[in-house]
Design an enzyme around this catalytic site. Structure first.
Site, PDB file in Angstrom:
ATOM      1  N   ASP A 159      -6.995   4.346  -4.628  1.00 21.24           N
ATOM      2  CA  ASP A 159      -7.473   4.254  -3.340  1.00 21.24           C
ATOM      3  C   ASP A 159      -8.093   5.640  -3.169  1.00 21.24           C
ATOM      4  O   ASP A 159      -8.366   6.424  -4.194  1.00 21.24           O
ATOM      5  CB  ASP A 159      -6.627   4.012  -2.400  1.00 21.24           C
ATOM      6  CG  ASP A 159      -7.412   3.367  -0.953  1.00 21.24           C
ATOM      7  OD1 ASP A 159      -8.102   2.342  -0.963  1.00 21.24           O
ATOM      8  OD2 ASP A 159      -7.189   4.155   0.137  1.00 21.24           O
ATOM      9  N   LYS A 165       0.852  -0.949   0.025  1.00 20.65           N
ATOM     10  CA  LYS A 165       0.129  -0.031  -0.030  1.00 20.65           C
ATOM     11  C   LYS A 165       0.932   1.181  -0.019  1.00 20.65           C
ATOM     12  O   LYS A 165       2.078   1.230   0.565  1.00 20.65           O
ATOM     13  CB  LYS A 165      -0.862   0.150   1.433  1.00 20.65           C
ATOM     14  CG  LYS A 165      -2.058   0.790   1.066  1.00 20.65           C
ATOM     15  CD  LYS A 165      -3.238   0.145   0.350  1.00 20.65           C
ATOM     16  CE  LYS A 165      -4.545   1.190   0.290  1.00 20.65           C
ATOM     17  NZ  LYS A 165      -5.542   0.576  -0.181  1.00 20.65           N
TER      18      LYS A 165
HETATM   19  P1  NDP Z   1     -12.861   7.878  -2.867  1.00 19.90           P
HETATM   20  O1  NDP Z   1     -11.961   8.998  -2.704  1.00 19.90           O
HETATM   21  O2  NDP Z   1     -13.513   7.797  -4.409  1.00 19.90           O
HETATM   22  O3  NDP Z   1     -14.325   8.194  -1.732  1.00 19.90           O
HETATM   23  C1  NDP Z   1     -14.094   8.348  -0.599  1.00 19.90           C
HETATM   24  C2  NDP Z   1     -15.413   8.742   0.055  1.00 19.90           C
HETATM   25  O4  NDP Z   1     -15.481   8.720   1.353  1.00 19.90           O
HETATM   26  C3  NDP Z   1     -15.949   9.953  -0.395  1.00 19.90           C
HETATM   27  O5  NDP Z   1     -17.330   9.997  -0.403  1.00 19.90           O
HETATM   28  C4  NDP Z   1     -15.229  10.624   0.920  1.00 19.90           C
HETATM   29  O6  NDP Z   1     -16.002  11.975   0.987  1.00 19.90           O
HETATM   30  C5  NDP Z   1     -15.535   9.725   2.031  1.00 19.90           C
HETATM   31  N1  NDP Z   1     -14.775  10.099   3.014  1.00 19.90           N
HETATM   32  C6  NDP Z   1     -13.302   9.823   3.021  1.00 19.90           C
HETATM   33  N2  NDP Z   1     -12.726  10.224   4.063  1.00 19.90           N
HETATM   34  C7  NDP Z   1     -13.772  10.489   5.137  1.00 19.90           C
HETATM   35  C8  NDP Z   1     -14.016  10.441   6.479  1.00 19.90           C
HETATM   36  N3  NDP Z   1     -12.638  10.657   7.339  1.00 19.90           N
HETATM   37  N4  NDP Z   1     -15.224  10.640   7.096  1.00 19.90           N
HETATM   38  C9  NDP Z   1     -16.105  10.615   6.150  1.00 19.90           C
HETATM   39  N5  NDP Z   1     -16.206  10.219   4.908  1.00 19.90           N
HETATM   40  C10 NDP Z   1     -14.990  10.245   4.301  1.00 19.90           C
HETATM   41  O7  NDP Z   1     -12.388   6.418  -2.253  1.00 19.90           O
HETATM   42  P2  NDP Z   1     -12.638   5.230  -2.646  1.00 19.90           P
HETATM   43  O8  NDP Z   1     -14.245   4.867  -3.019  1.00 19.90           O
HETATM   44  O9  NDP Z   1     -11.704   4.507  -3.513  1.00 19.90           O
HETATM   45  O10 NDP Z   1     -12.528   4.386  -1.212  1.00 19.90           O
HETATM   46  C11 NDP Z   1     -13.486   4.238  -0.227  1.00 19.90           C
HETATM   47  C12 NDP Z   1     -12.854   3.189   0.909  1.00 19.90           C
HETATM   48  O11 NDP Z   1     -12.876   1.920   0.035  1.00 19.90           O
HETATM   49  C13 NDP Z   1     -11.665   3.189   1.350  1.00 19.90           C
HETATM   50  O12 NDP Z   1     -11.483   2.771   2.717  1.00 19.90           O
HETATM   51  C14 NDP Z   1     -10.541   2.453   0.729  1.00 19.90           C
HETATM   52  O13 NDP Z   1      -9.659   2.150   1.205  1.00 19.90           O
HETATM   53  C15 NDP Z   1     -11.402   1.347   0.024  1.00 19.90           C
HETATM   54  N6  NDP Z   1     -11.383   0.440  -1.015  1.00 19.90           N
HETATM   55  C16 NDP Z   1     -11.201   1.138  -2.041  1.00 19.90           C
HETATM   56  C17 NDP Z   1     -10.887   0.357  -3.282  1.00 19.90           C
HETATM   57  C18 NDP Z   1     -10.873   0.931  -4.582  1.00 19.90           C
HETATM   58  O14 NDP Z   1     -10.875   0.056  -5.500  1.00 19.90           O
HETATM   59  N7  NDP Z   1     -10.905   2.335  -4.902  1.00 19.90           N
HETATM   60  C19 NDP Z   1     -10.340  -0.914  -3.112  1.00 19.90           C
HETATM   61  C20 NDP Z   1     -10.760  -1.576  -1.935  1.00 19.90           C
HETATM   62  C21 NDP Z   1     -11.111  -1.061  -0.917  1.00 19.90           C
HETATM   63  P3  NDP Z   1     -15.239  13.077   0.504  1.00 19.90           P
HETATM   64  O15 NDP Z   1     -15.692  13.441  -0.871  1.00 19.90           O
HETATM   65  O16 NDP Z   1     -15.878  14.426   1.383  1.00 19.90           O
HETATM   66  O17 NDP Z   1     -13.931  13.177   0.635  1.00 19.90           O
END
Ligand code: NDP
Length: 451
Positions: A170, A130
């Site tokens: 991510d 990571k």
């Molecule tokens: P994105 O950046 O596309 O989206 C993240 C989302 O979560 C946004 O809506 C963001 O809000 C919100 N968010 C981030 N931090 C916080 C916080 N501290 N409190 C509340 N909301 C929060 O990321 P992903 O969708 O790619 O990733 C989301 C999760 O999934 C993570 O845990 C990641 O590790 C996991 N994941 C992702 C993968 C992937 O393929 N993308 C694969 C496996 C796991 P805002 O817009 O306000 O920032």
């Protein structure tokens, strides 16, 4: 001799905390795995005496580097970049890159440790890694993001490669960032090769990669429900987040007849009592990836209720899909979910439930709770398929990749059942995923001898 498992766990964790001070997320992730693995290896000297779990908690290496870039007004900015190469026993290091101000070494170590088990569960030859930086893309222009990505890759490129370490996206790293990162790698290495996954279709990406994590989270829930004689169709669903994982999770839920009641971001939550439609999900995708706006704008546009600073967990529903970030469901919220009758949680985000929440769900026994390492493995699984397509210099069709994704998630579900079934038929999906993920990596490590 009766072995005191609790004492062994406590002693083991004392060592982990001492060796990794100030890294609470890493301690939490290791504890969650060790709780299942320490009792499992108690009567298996080949794992226990050769200190396999201890070795697995120590990353192969951690690289940390300076990233200097220039903002739009000509000021120099300094960030810190990292790559944690956790374990390559079963394949090249593989795991995403996160750009978020909260990124630090401990957070990436937790994610890389989890990734090792997740990648093992997919059945594909991928080790765990990571990376990321404490860079906040929010409010930055496209040009600034491009310059940051180029500066980040200028150092990272010497540590990665298609047979060494293959990063992906991510939080904060989507299609735009992967494009800039891949472009810079290609320029520096003078090679066009599958060094990153999540690429656009035009330059070596795979169909369904963008959708895979969210889709997989829903497929996992459907597998759990089917195993217990139910289906997603007609169920009321809470989804948190509005990024990549959340929007594609919502999309697949709608396609399978579920009713999506909520989405959220780091400012608040929208609630649509009649359910969010596919057109509305598409609008949110555009809002978040192109206009880079706030979820409150969806409430203004569609007349949803907006709850500032809230998360979705207080709304009455049947199923929950935490898809935003770590520790977003704590003990209090878990109690609310249970009280409101929620009977399934599939973790789209990494480690979204606190240890207290996990034990409350586990004690409830009727709760079907899929851990992230099983429920969000769809993303890395299709990344693995992207690597295979890059090596073959081929691109499989959308339906072919989706079919493979479904099969992989079904196999992950079956492994969880094999190792996690309890007396009375209840499946402990955490235990199942931890043990199944562990054994494959551990056996490979043993085969290499002492290292
Ligand atoms: P994105 O950046 O596309 O989206 C993240 C989302 O979560 C946004 O809506 C963001 O809000 C919100 N968010 C981030 N931090 C916080 C916080 N501290 N409190 C509340 N909301 C929060 O990321 P992903 O969708 O790619 O990733 C989301 C999760 O999934 C993570 O845990 C990641 O590790 C996991 N994941 C992702 C993968 C992937 O393929 N993308 C694969 C496996 C796991 P805002 O817009 O306000 O920032």
């Amino acid at each position: 001799m009766v072995v005191d498992k609790a004492e062994n766990l406590e002693k083991f964790m004392e060592g982990v905390v001492e060796r990794n001070p100030g890294e609470p997320e890493f301690h939490q992730a290791v504890h969650e795995v060790a709780m299942d693995i320490i009792p499992y290896i108690q009567d298996k000297p080949r794992y226990k005496d050769l200190r396999i779990l201890e070795r697995m908690t120590e990353p192969d290496r951690v690289v940390s580097f300076r990233v200097v870039w220039e903002d739009d007004v000509g000021e120099l900015r300094v960030n810190r970049g990292f790559r944690v190469q956790q374990n390559n026993a079963i394949g090249p290091y593989k795991g995403g890159i996160r750009f978020h101000p909260s990124v630090n070494q401990g957070m990436l170590k937790f994610l890389a440790f989890e990734q090792t088990f997740k990648n093992s569960l997919t059945g594909l030859p991928m080790g765990g890694g990571k990376g990321g930086a404490n860079f906040d893309p929010k409010g930055r222009s496209d040009r600034e993001v491009m310059r940051f990505c180029q500066a980040f890759m200028t150092e990272l490129h010497r540590h990665i490669g298609p047979d060494t370490d293959v990063p992906a996206g991510d939080i904060g790293v989507g299609a735009r960032e992967v494009g800039y990162l891949f472009g810079q790698y290609k320029r520096l290495a003078n090679r066009f090769e599958g060094v990153l996954t999540g690429k656009a279709l035009e330059f070596g990406g795979s169909h369904i990669r963008t959708e895979a994590t969210g889709y997989g989270t829903v497929y996992m829930m459907e597998e759990m429900l089917t195993h217990h004689g139910e289906h997603i169709e007609g169920q009321r669903c809470l989804v948190s987040g509005s990024g990549n994982v959340a929007t594609y999770c919502a999309e697949k839920l709608i396609a399978m007849g579920g009713k999506v009641l909520t989405l959220s971001d780091s400012n608040g939550m929208v609630y649509a009592p009649k359910g969010i439609t596919q057109d509305q999900v598409d609008w949110v995708k555009e809002l978040k990836t192109v206009r880079r706006g706030r979820i409150s704008e969806a409430a203004e546009e569609f007349g949803f209720d907006y709850h500032d600073g809230a998360e979705p967990w207080g709304i009455e529903a049947d199923l929950a899909f935490p898809c935003a970030t770590q520790n977003e469901i704590d003990g209090e919220e878990a109690r609310t979910l249970l009280k409101n009758g929620v009977r399934g949680v599939s973790e789209g985000a990494n480690m979204p439930t606190t240890p207290e929440a996990i034990s409350l769900f586990s004690e409830a026994r009727r709760m079907l709770h899929a851990p992230a390492k099983a429920a969000n493995a769809g993303g890395v699984a299709v990344s693995g398929l992207e690597m295979s397509q890059n090596s073959l210099r081929l691109q499989w069709s959308e339906s072919e990749v989706d079919e493979r994704l479904r099969k992989i998630i079904r196999s992950i579900h079956d492994q969880c059942v094999e190792y996690g079934v309890q007396s009375g038929g209840h499946v402990d999906y955490f235990k199942g995923a931890n043990i199944a993920g562990f054994t494959k990596v551990a056996d490979a490590m043993l085969a290499y001898g002492v290292m």
